[in-house]
Design a protein around this motif. Structure first.
Motif, PDB file in Angstrom:
ATOM      1  N   ALA A   1       1.014  -1.101  -0.102  1.00 54.28           N
ATOM      2  CA  ALA A   1      -0.095  -0.007  -0.147  1.00 54.28           C
ATOM      3  C   ALA A   1       0.805   1.161   0.082  1.00 54.28           C
ATOM      4  N   GLY A   2       0.447   2.290  -0.572  1.00 55.33           N
ATOM      5  CA  GLY A   2       1.225   3.546  -0.744  1.00 55.33           C
ATOM      6  C   GLY A   2       0.127   4.571  -0.354  1.00 55.33           C
ATOM      7  N   GLN A   3       0.686   5.877  -0.677  1.00 54.64           N
ATOM      8  CA  GLN A   3      -0.252   7.026  -0.362  1.00 54.64           C
ATOM      9  C   GLN A   3      -1.870   6.884  -0.748  1.00 54.64           C
ATOM     10  N   GLY A   4      -1.884   6.153  -1.905  1.00 61.93           N
ATOM     11  CA  GLY A   4      -3.111   6.088  -2.784  1.00 61.93           C
ATOM     12  C   GLY A   4      -4.107   5.161  -2.071  1.00 61.93           C
ATOM     13  N   VAL A   5      -3.699   4.516  -0.917  1.00 60.84           N
ATOM     14  CA  VAL A   5      -4.756   3.601  -0.315  1.00 60.84           C
ATOM     15  C   VAL A   5      -5.070   4.419   1.062  1.00 60.84           C
TER      16      VAL A   5
ATOM     17  N   ALA B   1       4.603  -1.755   2.458  1.00 56.23           N
ATOM     18  CA  ALA B   1       3.988  -0.610   2.323  1.00 56.23           C
ATOM     19  C   ALA B   1       5.149   0.436   1.927  1.00 56.23           C
ATOM     20  N   SER B   2       4.707   1.582   1.527  1.00 54.51           N
ATOM     21  CA  SER B   2       5.825   2.473   0.985  1.00 54.51           C
ATOM     22  C   SER B   2       6.023   3.530   2.250  1.00 54.51           C
ATOM     23  N   ARG B   3       7.348   4.169   2.248  1.00 52.86           N
ATOM     24  CA  ARG B   3       7.728   4.877   3.365  1.00 52.86           C
ATOM     25  C   ARG B   3       6.770   5.614   4.265  1.00 52.86           C
TER      26      ARG B   3
ATOM     27  N   ALA C   1       6.943  -3.376   7.491  1.00 49.01           N
ATOM     28  CA  ALA C   1       6.527  -3.545   6.108  1.00 49.01           C
ATOM     29  C   ALA C   1       7.093  -2.831   5.299  1.00 49.01           C
ATOM     30  N   GLN C   2       7.961  -1.706   5.539  1.00 52.31           N
ATOM     31  CA  GLN C   2       8.418  -0.946   4.742  1.00 52.31           C
ATOM     32  C   GLN C   2       9.267  -1.430   3.598  1.00 52.31           C
ATOM     33  N   VAL C   3       8.835  -1.008   2.249  1.00 57.65           N
ATOM     34  CA  VAL C   3       9.715  -1.836   1.113  1.00 57.65           C
ATOM     35  C   VAL C   3      10.501  -0.576   0.637  1.00 57.65           C
ATOM     36  N   GLY C   4      11.738  -1.045   0.258  1.00 54.20           N
ATOM     37  CA  GLY C   4      12.611   0.126  -0.220  1.00 54.20           C
ATOM     38  C   GLY C   4      14.049   0.149   0.269  1.00 54.20           C
TER      39      GLY C   4
ATOM     40  N   SER D   1      15.691   2.018   2.545  1.00 54.91           N
ATOM     41  CA  SER D   1      15.801   1.902   3.921  1.00 54.91           C
ATOM     42  C   SER D   1      14.648   1.220   4.509  1.00 54.91           C
ATOM     43  N   GLY D   2      14.231   0.293   3.909  1.00 53.12           N
ATOM     44  CA  GLY D   2      13.277  -0.708   4.377  1.00 53.12           C
ATOM     45  C   GLY D   2      13.866  -2.128   3.965  1.00 53.12           C
ATOM     46  N   THR D   3      12.784  -3.008   3.491  1.00 56.52           N
ATOM     47  CA  THR D   3      13.145  -4.277   2.849  1.00 56.52           C
ATOM     48  C   THR D   3      13.535  -4.602   1.616  1.00 56.52           C
TER      49      THR D   3
ATOM     50  N   GLY E   1      -1.511   2.077  -5.308  1.00 55.43           N
ATOM     51  CA  GLY E   1      -1.248   3.488  -4.830  1.00 55.43           C
ATOM     52  C   GLY E   1       0.170   3.761  -4.474  1.00 55.43           C
ATOM     53  N   ILE E   2       1.106   3.349  -5.292  1.00 58.12           N
ATOM     54  CA  ILE E   2       2.523   3.586  -4.948  1.00 58.12           C
ATOM     55  C   ILE E   2       3.034   4.275  -6.352  1.00 58.12           C
ATOM     56  N   ALA E   3       3.842   5.336  -6.095  1.00 57.77           N
ATOM     57  CA  ALA E   3       4.244   6.167  -7.284  1.00 57.77           C
ATOM     58  C   ALA E   3       5.363   5.621  -7.705  1.00 57.77           C
TER      59      ALA E   3
ATOM     60  N   ALA F   1      -6.521   3.116 -12.395  1.00 58.56           N
ATOM     61  CA  ALA F   1      -7.830   3.165 -11.638  1.00 58.56           C
ATOM     62  C   ALA F   1      -7.687   3.468 -10.149  1.00 58.56           C
ATOM     63  N   ASP F   2      -8.696   3.767  -9.578  1.00 53.19           N
ATOM     64  CA  ASP F   2      -8.872   4.164  -8.132  1.00 53.19           C
ATOM     65  C   ASP F   2      -8.731   2.872  -7.344  1.00 53.19           C
ATOM     66  N   ALA F   3      -7.598   2.766  -6.377  1.00 57.96           N
ATOM     67  CA  ALA F   3      -7.460   1.674  -5.693  1.00 57.96           C
ATOM     68  C   ALA F   3      -8.869   1.357  -4.866  1.00 57.96           C
ATOM     69  N   GLN F   4      -9.396   2.337  -4.420  1.00 54.10           N
ATOM     70  CA  GLN F   4     -10.432   2.193  -3.359  1.00 54.10           C
ATOM     71  C   GLN F   4     -11.751   1.534  -4.374  1.00 54.10           C
TER      72      GLN F   4
HETATM   73  C1  LIG Z   1      16.886   8.954   2.038  1.00 57.99           C
HETATM   74  C2  LIG Z   1      15.415   8.509   1.433  1.00 57.99           C
HETATM   75  C3  LIG Z   1      15.190   7.051   1.796  1.00 57.99           C
HETATM   76  C4  LIG Z   1      13.700   6.580   1.483  1.00 57.99           C
HETATM   77  N1  LIG Z   1      13.501   5.310   1.629  1.00 57.99           N
HETATM   78  C5  LIG Z   1      12.393   4.964   1.131  1.00 57.99           C
HETATM   79  C6  LIG Z   1      12.018   3.604   1.226  1.00 57.99           C
HETATM   80  O1  LIG Z   1      13.052   2.696   1.569  1.00 57.99           O
HETATM   81  N2  LIG Z   1      10.884   2.916   1.000  1.00 57.99           N
HETATM   82  C7  LIG Z   1      10.033   3.995   0.402  1.00 57.99           C
HETATM   83  O2  LIG Z   1       8.923   3.495  -0.026  1.00 57.99           O
HETATM   84  N3  LIG Z   1      10.224   5.136   0.306  1.00 57.99           N
HETATM   85  C8  LIG Z   1      11.406   5.735   0.564  1.00 57.99           C
HETATM   86  N4  LIG Z   1      11.690   7.071   0.659  1.00 57.99           N
HETATM   87  C9  LIG Z   1      10.370   7.930   0.093  1.00 57.99           C
HETATM   88  C10 LIG Z   1      10.267   7.937  -1.256  1.00 57.99           C
HETATM   89  O3  LIG Z   1      11.293   8.972  -1.709  1.00 57.99           O
HETATM   90  C11 LIG Z   1       8.817   8.400  -1.565  1.00 57.99           C
HETATM   91  O4  LIG Z   1       8.695   9.704  -1.002  1.00 57.99           O
HETATM   92  C12 LIG Z   1       7.823   7.362  -1.086  1.00 57.99           C
HETATM   93  O5  LIG Z   1       8.211   5.984  -1.706  1.00 57.99           O
HETATM   94  C13 LIG Z   1       6.417   7.811  -1.781  1.00 57.99           C
HETATM   95  O6  LIG Z   1       5.465   6.698  -1.342  1.00 57.99           O
HETATM   96  P1  LIG Z   1       4.150   6.540  -2.105  1.00 57.99           P
HETATM   97  O7  LIG Z   1       4.293   6.121  -3.358  1.00 57.99           O
HETATM   98  O8  LIG Z   1       3.268   5.912  -1.210  1.00 57.99           O
HETATM   99  O9  LIG Z   1       3.442   8.111  -2.194  1.00 57.99           O
HETATM  100  P2  LIG Z   1       3.254   9.132  -3.060  1.00 57.99           P
HETATM  101  O10 LIG Z   1       4.395   9.480  -3.863  1.00 57.99           O
HETATM  102  O11 LIG Z   1       2.532  10.154  -2.502  1.00 57.99           O
HETATM  103  O12 LIG Z   1       2.515   8.466  -4.089  1.00 57.99           O
HETATM  104  C14 LIG Z   1       1.067   7.991  -4.229  1.00 57.99           C
HETATM  105  C15 LIG Z   1       0.955   7.525  -5.571  1.00 57.99           C
HETATM  106  O13 LIG Z   1      -0.779   6.925  -5.193  1.00 57.99           O
HETATM  107  C16 LIG Z   1      -1.430   7.204  -6.482  1.00 57.99           C
HETATM  108  N5  LIG Z   1      -2.572   7.409  -5.939  1.00 57.99           N
HETATM  109  C17 LIG Z   1      -3.314   8.439  -5.306  1.00 57.99           C
HETATM  110  N6  LIG Z   1      -4.666   8.336  -5.139  1.00 57.99           N
HETATM  111  C18 LIG Z   1      -4.882   7.179  -5.537  1.00 57.99           C
HETATM  112  C19 LIG Z   1      -6.027   6.199  -5.565  1.00 57.99           C
HETATM  113  N7  LIG Z   1      -7.140   6.702  -5.221  1.00 57.99           N
HETATM  114  N8  LIG Z   1      -5.820   5.197  -6.324  1.00 57.99           N
HETATM  115  C20 LIG Z   1      -4.773   4.589  -6.698  1.00 57.99           C
HETATM  116  N9  LIG Z   1      -3.688   5.530  -6.596  1.00 57.99           N
HETATM  117  C21 LIG Z   1      -3.701   6.662  -6.006  1.00 57.99           C
HETATM  118  C22 LIG Z   1      -0.810   8.672  -6.924  1.00 57.99           C
HETATM  119  O14 LIG Z   1      -0.681   8.776  -8.144  1.00 57.99           O
HETATM  120  C23 LIG Z   1       0.688   8.243  -6.756  1.00 57.99           C
HETATM  121  O15 LIG Z   1       1.398   7.725  -7.730  1.00 57.99           O
HETATM  122  C24 LIG Z   1      12.785   7.362   0.770  1.00 57.99           C
HETATM  123  C25 LIG Z   1      13.361   8.804   0.822  1.00 57.99           C
HETATM  124  C26 LIG Z   1      14.365   9.312   1.037  1.00 57.99           C
HETATM  125  C27 LIG Z   1      14.658  11.023   0.894  1.00 57.99           C
END
Ligand SMILES: Cc1cc2nc3c(=O)[nH]c(=O)nc-3n(C[C@H](O)[C@H](O)[C@H](O)COP(=O)(O)OP(=O)(O)OC[C@H]3O[C@@H](n4cnc5c(N)ncnc54)[C@H](O)[C@@H]3O)c2cc1C
Ligand SMILES: Nc1ncnc2c1ncn2[C@@H]1O[C@H](COP(=O)(O)O)[C@@H](O)[C@H]1O
Lengths: 352, 244
Positions: free
Chosen positions: A242-246, A265-267, A279-282, A284-286, A297-299, A335-338
């Motif tokens: 799950a990312g911010q989009g969830v 999950a994303s960070r 659960a963090q993937v990446g 600085s995670g796993t 919903g992960i960018a 599409a919308d994850a929800q």
């Molecule tokens: C030093 C450093 C280390 C980092 N290490 C990690 C790490 O280990 N792991 C990690 O994950 N991040 C890490 N980050 C953070 C990373 O840069 C991103 O900020 C993060 O991964 C973004 O998370 P996200 O994709 O969930 O959120 P966002 O960037 O906000 O993306 C959300 C996505 O969801 C989509 N979305 C929005 N609404 C919906 C919806 N209703 N349905 C479907 N999709 C939707 C959007 O289009 C967007 O693509 C690190 C950053 C730094 C600076």
């Protein structure tokens, strides 16, 4: 999803220029059966020598690693050699032919590791292979060493670069490497040698070797697969993240349970406390070793994608067509994850 | 129960400084979990990495110095005073690093061997229960006849390092005369500094990705289900289930 084929061009490649006669290779192999609707298949009767490969297909599928091992055997076989696959598991001769095997010898799946070298030696005896290739998986790596120790054959483990003339592997604590002629037994890490991209081979079925007597020194029980929630994230075969989009985490958890996927999950989501830090993937995670990664919903930020280094199949559900994860995914649903999560839940529940 | 842990010495891949491989520390952990006497055994001169390994729970490491082939030397020592259990790491770090030594030793002693051991259970009537760790969290129970050789899984729990234990550990030098045997069949070749090569990048499902733009949710769900099923991540549908 596969590149479109051009059967006419494929057939033309198999014919001698200007004629309707199939091309004959030096070893007497002929390209046969390339009718307009059939696919070309190379079948080979008596190659100059054989190269063997041990293929694991516990669930009836050849994964990428298994295909790469057959590809490595093809590299060693060159134009004149044939490839014989010893199949531990179940898979069709078709799939193995596609992967590049000329012959397939099934191995008894129920046999324990103690009897495996005898069984492999019995299967290899008619072929007298120049090389035996195995994937450096937990089982493959173990069988390779048992075989080398039993037969007294030289072995190169963890070969990182392979050609017909030399194999290179790290030694001295990964600080040095040694290039040498390929040894009798070779083991192959993941993603070091490309799988066979050429024409399909025959994959002709050969009789199974006789089952050797058990020495009564060990009893091995059935494999117990871990429950999705119980697998450490780094070892999980199927991760749903799950990312911010969830926002609907209740449905997210329900879906992961139903799919049998381990949760990631994303960070940002972990920072917000919506998912545990573990659960963090990446970066600085796993870093995952999954076969499939389903991202809602992960960018796909670079730091996040670093965690997907070894993942074979990425599937993304995202509202943004231009999200970086879409470029990495084999299938993207814009599409919308929800909306997609409940629909998938309903569909799976309907199936029972 | 008397256990012997095989220690290879070894270096740290990043710094090049002496350090025992993870698998050998895991092997010490497994030996300690069995209880009874646990000793270390090394074919070669006493090197600093052995003391570091001992810091994870060994009081003494016997160093068999002067022999030729490590397999022959170890086999002779184990044959002279057979323990119940021999534990080894998956792979040494700093030499040939092929992980062959335990297998050659098992072949020479004619003892059974199991690799990838994550836990050791109880003994009953000469059989030892162990758990083998496979890829992706899967486990496999097994029983093996004693005496035997077990190769530890790198991820088996590692006992903590205690500095004082490392300091007090005894590295006993045992002179041996080398017996020539088949042992390791060395591969000739040219050696040079390691060059990291990029791995092949996996193109998901062979080729460019499919993008489905703005489908209705039911359509999206169906495509997702079929895709996951094709990848083998989802069990096949039950008899009589709707569309395929
Ligand atoms: C030093 C450093 C280390 C980092 N290490 C990690 C790490 O280990 N792991 C990690 O994950 N991040 C890490 N980050 C953070 C990373 O840069 C991103 O900020 C993060 O991964 C973004 O998370 P996200 O994709 O969930 O959120 P966002 O960037 O906000 O993306 C959300 C996505 O969801 C989509 N979305 C929005 N609404 C919906 C919806 N209703 N349905 C479907 N999709 C939707 C959007 O289009 C967007 O693509 C690190 C950053 C730094 C600076
Ligand atoms: N010289 C040695 N003395 C004792 N044990 C060794 C020695 N070399 C290797 N081993 C053991 O065998 C395992 C595999 O080593 P190798 O086959 O050299 O990769 C190591 O993890 C050690 O447990």
């Amino acid at each position: 999803m596969r590149a479109r084929r051009d059967p006419r061009a494929e057939r033309a490649r198999c014919l001698v220029p200007g004629g309707a006669r199939p091309r004959l290779a030096r070893a007497g192999e002929a390209v046969v059966g390339a009718g307009p609707r059939e696919r070309a298949v190379i079948s080979i009767e008596a190659p100059a020598f054989w190269v063997a490969v041990v293929v694991e297909a516990p669930d009836g599928r050849l994964d990428r690693w298994a295909r790469q091992s057959v590809g490595a055997a093809r590299v060693l076989a060159g134009a004149e050699g044939g490839v014989v696959a010893l199949l531990a598991g179940t898979a069709g001769g078709d799939a193995l032919g596609e992967a590049g095997a000329d012959r397939v010898v099934p191995l008894d799946g129920g046999i324990g590791p103690d009897a495996m070298p005898e069984m492999m030696l019995a299967a290899l005896a008619p072929f007298v292979p120049r090389h035996v290739v195995l994937a450096e998986t937990p089982a493959g790596g173990d069988w390779a060493r048992r075989l080398a120790a039993r037969a007294g054959w030289p072995i190169q483990t963890g070969v990182e670069m392979l050609s017909a003339r030399q194999a290179i592997r790290p030694v001295g604590g990964m600080r040095r490497e040694r290039a040498a002629a390929p040894a009798r037994v070779l083991t192959l890490p993941r993603d070091r040698v490309a799988s066979h991209g050429g024409t399909r081979r025959e994959g002709r079925w050969c009789p199974a070797p006789e089952r050797p007597a058990d020495r009564g020194r060990m009893r091995v029980g059935p494999v117990v697969t871990a429950t999705a929630a119980g697998i450490p994230l780094a070892e999980a075969p199927f991760v749903m993240a799950a990312g911010q989009g969830v926002v609907d985490f209740e449905r997210f958890h329900a879906l992961s349970r139903l799919l049998g996927a381990t949760e990631g999950a994303s960070r940002v989501v972990c920072d917000a406390g919506l998912m545990p830090r573990a659960a963090q993937v990446g970066a600085s995670g796993t870093v995952l070793d999954a076969r499939c990664y389903l991202a809602f919903g992960i960018a796909g930020a670079p730091q996040h994608l670093q965690g997907l280094g070894k993942v074979e199949h990425v599937v993304a559900v995202n509202t943004d067509l231009h999200a970086a994860i879409v470029a990495r995914a084999g299938l993207s649903i814009i599409a919308d994850a929800q909306a997609v999560m409940p629909a998938l839940l309903d569909l799976l529940r309907e199936e029972g | 129960m008397r256990s012997v842990v095989l220690l290879s010495g070894g270096i740290d891949p990043v710094s090049g400084r002496p350090a025992p491989p993870a698998g050998e520390i895991a092997a010490i952990g497994l030996a300690l979990s069995v209880g009874g006497a646990v000793g270390g055994l090394h074919a070669g001169a006493p090197v600093p990495a052995l003391r570091q390994a001992a810091g994870h729970g060994l009081e003494q490491v016997d160093c068999l110095q002067g022999g030729g082939d490590a397999v022959a030397v170890l086999a002779e020592a184990l044959f002279a005073a057979p323990p119940d259990l021999v534990l080894a790491g998956r792979q040494a770090r700093g030499g040939e690093d092929s992980g062959m030594l335990p297998y050659l030793l098992a072949e020479r002693l004619d003892w059974p061997l199991l690799s990838g051991v994550v836990a050791i259970g109880a003994t009953a009537e000469g059989w030892l229960a162990v758990t083998i760790g496979l890829a992706q969290g899967a486990r496999r129970p097994a029983q093996i006849r004693l005496p035997c050789i077990l190769c530890a899984h790198d991820a088996a729990p590692a006992p903590p390092f205690v500095f004082d234990r490392a300091r007090r550990a005894v590295l006993r030098v045992v002179p041996v005369t080398g017996e020539e045997g088949p042992g390791m069949v060395a591969v000739e070749g040219t050696e040079r500094p390691y060059r990291a090569r990029p791995r092949l990048i996996g193109t998901a499902s062979g080729g460019g990705g499919t993008v489905l733009e703005h489908p209705d949710p039911a359509e999206a769900a169906r495509v997702l289900r079929d895709h996951l099923r094709a990848l083998g991540m989802l069990a096949p549908p039950r008899e009589g289930a709707a569309d395929a």
